[in-house]
Design a protein around this motif. Sequence first.
Motif, mmCIF file in Angstrom:
data_model
loop_
_atom_site.group_PDB
_atom_site.id
_atom_site.type_symbol
_atom_site.label_atom_id
_atom_site.label_comp_id
_atom_site.label_asym_id
_atom_site.label_seq_id
_atom_site.Cartn_x
_atom_site.Cartn_y
_atom_site.Cartn_z
ATOM 1 N N UNK A 98 0.377 8.877 -0.624
ATOM 2 C CA UNK A 98 0.914 10.018 -1.372
ATOM 3 C C UNK A 98 0.459 11.313 -0.711
ATOM 4 N N UNK A 99 1.407 12.213 -0.594
ATOM 5 C CA UNK A 99 1.140 13.553 -0.059
ATOM 6 C C UNK A 99 0.008 14.216 -0.851
ATOM 7 N N UNK A 137 -14.288 5.451 -1.369
ATOM 8 C CA UNK A 137 -13.358 6.370 -1.985
ATOM 9 C C UNK A 137 -12.805 5.729 -3.251
ATOM 10 N N UNK A 178 -10.600 -0.112 4.247
ATOM 11 C CA UNK A 178 -9.700 0.997 3.926
ATOM 12 C C UNK A 178 -10.351 2.022 3.011
ATOM 13 N N UNK A 214 6.027 10.409 -1.711
ATOM 14 C CA UNK A 214 5.277 9.157 -1.740
ATOM 15 C C UNK A 214 6.001 8.130 -0.900
ATOM 16 N N UNK A 217 0.851 -1.186 0.000
ATOM 17 C CA UNK A 217 0.000 0.000 0.000
ATOM 18 C C UNK A 217 0.883 1.231 0.000
ATOM 19 N N UNK A 218 0.505 2.176 -0.826
ATOM 20 C CA UNK A 218 1.271 3.412 -0.931
ATOM 21 C C UNK A 218 0.440 4.573 -0.393
ATOM 22 N N UNK A 273 -2.919 13.164 -1.196
ATOM 23 C CA UNK A 273 -3.954 12.193 -1.559
ATOM 24 C C UNK A 273 -4.337 11.380 -0.316
ATOM 25 N N UNK A 274 -3.340 10.722 0.282
ATOM 26 C CA UNK A 274 -3.604 9.887 1.464
ATOM 27 C C UNK A 274 -3.268 10.594 2.760
ATOM 28 N N UNK A 316 5.024 15.265 -5.510
ATOM 29 C CA UNK A 316 4.649 15.046 -4.117
ATOM 30 C C UNK A 316 5.421 13.859 -3.544
ATOM 31 N N UNK A 363 -9.907 6.369 -6.475
ATOM 32 C CA UNK A 363 -8.803 7.222 -6.902
ATOM 33 C C UNK A 363 -8.998 7.804 -8.293
#
Lengths: 332, 332
Positions: free
Chosen positions: B52-53, B329, B222, B133, B49-50, B55-56, B131, B331
């Motif tokens: 990202x600034x 949610x 999640x 990650x 799982x990633x 986004x998450x 950004x 993406x």
Amino acid sequence: MTNAPENSAEDSLIARYFKPLATDPGAFGLVDDAAVLSSSGDDIVVTTDAVIEGVHYLATDPPDTIARKALRVNLSDLAAKGAVPAGFVLTLALRSKEDAWLGPFADALGEDAKTFACPLLGGDTVSTPGPQMISITAFGRVPRGRMVGRTGARPGDRILVTGTIGDAALGLDVLTGGAAAAALASDPAAREALVSRYRIPQPRNVLARAVRDHASAAMDVSDGLAGDLTKLCAASGVSASVDVANVPLSAAAAGLIVRNAVCVETLLAGGDDYEVLCTVPPAQSDALIAAGRAAGVAVTAIGMIVAGSARPRFLDGQGQELALKRLSYSHF
Amino acid sequence: MTNAPENSAEDSLIARYFKPLATDPGAFGLVDDAAVLSSSGDDIVVTTDAVIEGVHYLATDPPDTIARKALRVNLSDLAAKGAVPAGFVLTLALRSKEDAWLGPFADALGEDAKTFACPLLGGDTVSTPGPQMISITAFGRVPRGRMVGRTGARPGDRILVTGTIGDAALGLDVLTGGAAAAALASDPAAREALVSRYRIPQPRNVLARAVRDHASAAMDVSDGLAGDLTKLCAASGVSASVDVANVPLSAAAAGLIVRNAVCVETLLAGGDDYEVLCTVPPAQSDALIAAGRAAGVAVTAIGMIVAGSARPRFLDGQGQELALKRLSYSHF
């Protein structure tokens, strides 16, 4: 994911492009968040490498070569560790869902997964406002305790390297209009050969078993031969002496050196080679070279491990030490 | 890396911040490109799982909470699969080498790695113009063939969920000045509690063994309870009926619902809960709830698996089906 209404565009993207690649039973057809590497009695070797648009590949690189590069830089690590590929997981950070990009990306990734017997096990697809990023974690198997590390090099060991060195750095130079581009303006075949080496690494997985059988230490050359050998020596607590005249070069690279269009430092410190660099006890050096010959991969002795903690020395044809201003690519 | 001149700032960064975390023998002190998960006879569960600034997590989130979230979203997957953490690899894409950010990031990551017995095994640190990650691939162990999948839910199974649902979505709402922020303007404790749930998930690894012993299917929540249950049902070829009044809410979330400040859909379709959602044969439902009680984690029955391929139905206190416009949610 198959028998249900898709409930997000992300699921739809995964189902369309990546589910066909998830052929391993441990991937559960990508319907789960997790995958399984089943117990086999082997150790699992884990390696992870990310590529970022504008850093590791160019925004103008074709999606199929980006896919191959993202997977192959990891396969190259497995080869150098003596491991047999077992699968990989993929994190894909995309700006948008671009079918024209994703189609050829996934097709090429699937082809390479099949070629190298390294199936997609799972992944995560996320949106990013920034550059695209592909992070792959790949798995390989080795008999228990048999991963080839970096710490086993001993004085007297021969230093061997596969393939040729420096082509990828020259390929990037061609793509970005550097000295190699100018020098090769009238030689499209050489330009294309070098660019191909930058875009599509040729990982040496076919030699993994021989590396495991013969090497005392090994790593893949990803940041530059000079810097990577320095790391290997440091990890083993040894030094090294390299005969630069023996470093294997492609015809295109050798031609540029002869014409003084690029300096040898560019080749020794350039990144993206994805060749195996290893140290081998003298008695086994011929066996690894022969294994390479049998597999169609050149394996070349370029120097020797020596005692001490000095940085490896790179000697020219007259035995003079080259003063390298730069050893490798650095991100920071 | 220790007994050598550092030959790049990247190595120096890794040595300074991440080597202290690499306590597992399979990490080789981060001197190698690869790590080893040693053979134990168990299957290895892999999840990736990633985050990202932007986004998450928010660019303004503190680095220590970003580190914890990046690891915990993966630990949450392992918990839901019934797996015991074995380690993780980290890909960190940074704009620059920022000591003020990296110090607390690495410290918090190390603390969580210790708390959850999930050591850092390796990674890749790269620069990005975009950004930040953080991509983590985490590994867990389960006895051979015992990973809890998504496909085992059967009609009659109870649907259980840990903790409370919707707090993280409300926490994000608070941070971004949404309806929850306005409604809680005079209640800093509630605001803080919700924000903390967004920034620092509480993965339920303490229940992994009980999930493995009792659940017929499981996943972590999640992307939103509604959407995630829909995925689980699709994978199992079943449908479900959920009593929304039984969905466990925190005091803060319940208060906002009672005051009509937010609608229940925000909670059911909000992401970032990182609770375990599982289905359990009726005879074992009490055992899992009791295991939760013993571990200090609420486990609540919220509905039942039913036959069919329809989307799960969410029923209000009057037995009327809620029409959810959004399940989770997405993406893209």
